[in-house]
Design an enzyme around this catalytic site. Structure first.
Site, PDB file in Angstrom:
ATOM      1  N   ASP A 213       0.864  -1.178   0.000  1.00 38.54           N
ATOM      2  CA  ASP A 213       0.000   0.000   0.000  1.00 38.54           C
ATOM      3  C   ASP A 213       0.905   1.234   0.000  1.00 38.54           C
ATOM      4  O   ASP A 213       1.598   1.503   0.984  1.00 38.54           O
ATOM      5  CB  ASP A 213      -0.900  -0.017   1.238  1.00 38.54           C
ATOM      6  CG  ASP A 213      -1.885   1.148   1.241  1.00 38.54           C
ATOM      7  OD1 ASP A 213      -1.579   2.198   0.632  1.00 38.54           O
ATOM      8  OD2 ASP A 213      -2.957   1.016   1.863  1.00 38.54           O
TER       9      ASP A 213
ATOM     10  N   SER B 170       0.520  14.411 -14.944  1.00 38.22           N
ATOM     11  CA  SER B 170      -0.790  14.730 -15.518  1.00 38.22           C
ATOM     12  C   SER B 170      -0.708  16.110 -16.153  1.00 38.22           C
ATOM     13  O   SER B 170       0.069  16.962 -15.688  1.00 38.22           O
ATOM     14  CB  SER B 170      -1.855  14.743 -14.412  1.00 38.22           C
ATOM     15  OG  SER B 170      -3.046  15.347 -14.887  1.00 38.22           O
TER      16      SER B 170
ATOM     17  N   TYR C 196      -4.733  17.053  -5.904  1.00 39.04           N
ATOM     18  CA  TYR C 196      -4.214  16.114  -6.908  1.00 39.04           C
ATOM     19  C   TYR C 196      -3.277  16.858  -7.869  1.00 39.04           C
ATOM     20  O   TYR C 196      -2.148  16.421  -8.119  1.00 39.04           O
ATOM     21  CB  TYR C 196      -5.395  15.493  -7.664  1.00 39.04           C
ATOM     22  CG  TYR C 196      -5.007  14.689  -8.879  1.00 39.04           C
ATOM     23  CD1 TYR C 196      -4.619  13.354  -8.746  1.00 39.04           C
ATOM     24  CD2 TYR C 196      -5.045  15.243 -10.157  1.00 39.04           C
ATOM     25  CE1 TYR C 196      -4.262  12.599  -9.871  1.00 39.04           C
ATOM     26  CE2 TYR C 196      -4.699  14.505 -11.271  1.00 39.04           C
ATOM     27  CZ  TYR C 196      -4.303  13.186 -11.131  1.00 39.04           C
ATOM     28  OH  TYR C 196      -3.952  12.456 -12.234  1.00 39.04           O
TER      29      TYR C 196
ATOM     30  N   ALA D 256      -1.737  19.645  -7.425  1.00 42.21           N
ATOM     31  CA  ALA D 256      -0.534  20.107  -6.709  1.00 42.21           C
ATOM     32  C   ALA D 256       0.455  18.956  -6.532  1.00 42.21           C
ATOM     33  O   ALA D 256       1.671  19.143  -6.673  1.00 42.21           O
ATOM     34  CB  ALA D 256      -0.931  20.683  -5.352  1.00 42.21           C
ATOM     35  N   SER D 257      -0.060  17.758  -6.257  1.00 41.29           N
ATOM     36  CA  SER D 257       0.845  16.607  -6.066  1.00 41.29           C
ATOM     37  C   SER D 257       1.588  16.294  -7.359  1.00 41.29           C
ATOM     38  O   SER D 257       2.771  15.940  -7.351  1.00 41.29           O
ATOM     39  CB  SER D 257       0.065  15.374  -5.575  1.00 41.29           C
ATOM     40  OG  SER D 257      -0.748  14.836  -6.606  1.00 41.29           O
ATOM     41  N   LYS D 258       0.911  16.459  -8.493  1.00 41.17           N
ATOM     42  CA  LYS D 258       1.549  16.168  -9.785  1.00 41.17           C
ATOM     43  C   LYS D 258       2.559  17.263 -10.146  1.00 41.17           C
ATOM     44  O   LYS D 258       3.606  16.985 -10.731  1.00 41.17           O
ATOM     45  CB  LYS D 258       0.488  16.023 -10.886  1.00 41.17           C
ATOM     46  CG  LYS D 258      -0.444  14.820 -10.689  1.00 41.17           C
ATOM     47  CD  LYS D 258       0.291  13.500 -10.802  1.00 41.17           C
ATOM     48  CE  LYS D 258      -0.657  12.314 -10.819  1.00 41.17           C
ATOM     49  NZ  LYS D 258       0.046  11.023 -10.920  1.00 41.17           N
TER      50      LYS D 258
END
Ligand SMILES: NC(=O)c1ccc[n+]([C@@H]2O[C@H](COP(=O)([O-])OP(=O)(O)OC[C@H]3O[C@@H](n4cnc5c(N)ncnc54)[C@H](OP(=O)(O)O)[C@@H]3O)[C@@H](O)[C@H]2O)c1
Length: 248
Positions: A54, A133, A146, A148-150
Site C-alpha cells: 500500500d 498529468s 491532486y 498540486a501533487s503532480k
C-alpha cells in the site's frame, strides 16, 4: 535479454494496460499494487511477479525492496511510477486524511521508492518514468490537491533528471483525461463523468510506453493536451479568466 520492468498501480486502468502490453512483449515484470493477490484473476499476477504494497503507508518502499531481494529479481531496466489517487471536491471541503493520502501516494511514494530502488537500477541504461498529468500545469478547480501533487512530482523529476545524468534517464509523462475508473474512485459525479469522451487506458498506456522508449524529458500524451499544457504555462492570466467565466 528480456528487460525487467517495475510498475506501480498495476492492478487497474492505465497501469494494468501497460502491464498487459509489457507482458506481451516478453518483459520480466514486477507489479506493485495494494489489492490481495487472490483478488487479481489475471495470469499476469503471480507470487513471483506481484508485490503487494500500500503506497500510502510508510513501509511501502522497504516492502518493494524486500520483495525484489527475496525473489532474486534482476536489475530494473524500466521503473514506472504510475499509481495515483485523487479526490473530487472543493479544496476547503477536502479533509486532512484525504489530502494526506493524495500526497503520500502521488508524491511521497514515488520519491521514497525512487530513493530505495536506485541501487537496483540497471545503470547506466535504466529509465525512470513518472506518470504525471496535464493538470500539473493547469488550474484544476475541485481537484486542487491532486494537481498540486503532480506539479510537485514534476519538480522532483526535473531535478532528478540532472542529478542522474549518465546513470539513468528520467521521463515525466503527462497524460490528459483517460477512460479509467479513477474519476469514479475520486468521487466525480456520474452526470459529469458521462460527459467525458476520453481515450482508452490501453491507448494511453501505449503512448506512455512509447514516450519511455524515446526518453524525452516531459512529454504530453495527445496534441490537445500539449496545447492545454502550453497555455497553462504561458497564458496563465487568460486561462484563469476563461476558466472563471466557464464556471459562472
Ligand atoms: N485517468 C485519468 O484521467 C488520468 C489523467 C492524467 C493522469 N493520470 C494518472 O495516471 C495514473 C494511473 O491512473 P488511472 O487513471 O489508471 O487510475 P486507476 O484506474 O484508478 O489506477 C490507479 C492505480 O493505482 C493504484 N493505487 C491507488 N492507491 C494506491 C495505494 N495506496 N497503494 C498502491 N496502489 C495504489 C490503484 O490500485 P486499486 O486498483 O487498488 O485502486 C490502481 O492500480 C495515475 O498516476 C493518474 O494520476 C490519470
Amino acid at each position: 535479454m528480456a528487460r525487467h520492468v517495475l510498475l506501480t498501480g498495476a492492478t487497474d486502468g492505465i497501469g494494468l494496460a501497460m502491464a498487459r502490453r509489457l507482458e506481451a512483449e516478453g518483459a520480466v515484470l514486477t507489479l506493485v499494487g495494494r489489492r490481495p493477490l487472490e483478488a487479481l484473476d489475471e495470469v499476469l499476477f503471480t507470487p513471483t511477479t506481484y508485490c503487494r504494497a500500500d503506497l500510502s503507508l510508510p513501509d511501502a518502499a522497504s516492502r518493494v525492496v524486500t520483495f525484489l531481494e527475496d525473489q532474486g529479481r534482476p536489475p530494473i531496466d524500466l521503473l514506472v511510477h504510475n499509481a495515483g489517487v485523487g479526490w473530487y471536491g472543493a479544496a476547503e471541503a477536502e479533509d486532512a486524511a484525504r489530502i494526506r493520502t493524495t500526497l503520500d501516494v502521488n508524491l511521497w511514494a514515488p520519491v521514497a521508492l525512487t530513493h530505495a530502488l536506485l541501487p537496483h537500477l540497471a545503470e547506466p541504461t535504466a529509465t525512470i518514468v513518472f506518470v504525471s498529468s496535464v493538470l500539473a500545469d493547469l488550474p484544476a478547480p475541485e481537484i486542487a490537491c491532486y494537481a498540486a501533487s503532480k506539479a510537485a512530482l514534476d519538480g522532483f523529476a526535473r531535478s532528478l533528471r540532472v542529478e542522474l545524468a549518465g546513470r539513468a534517464r528520467v521521463v515525466a509523462v503527462h497524460p490528459g483525461g483517460t477512460a479509467t475508473a479513477m474519476h469514479e474512485k475520486a468521487g466525480v459525479p456520474a452526470a459529469q463523468r458521462e460527459r467525458f469522451r476520453f481515450p482508452s487506458a490501453d491507448r494511453v498506456a501505449a503512448r506512455i510506453l512509447r514516450h519511455a522508449e524515446r526518453g524525452r524529458r516531459a512529454p504530453t500524451v495527445g496534441a490537445g493536451n500539449a496545447v492545454a499544457r502550453f497555455l497553462g504555462r504561458h497564458a496563465t492570466g487568460p486561462l484563469d479568466w476563461a476558466m472563471r467565466r466557464g464556471r459562472k
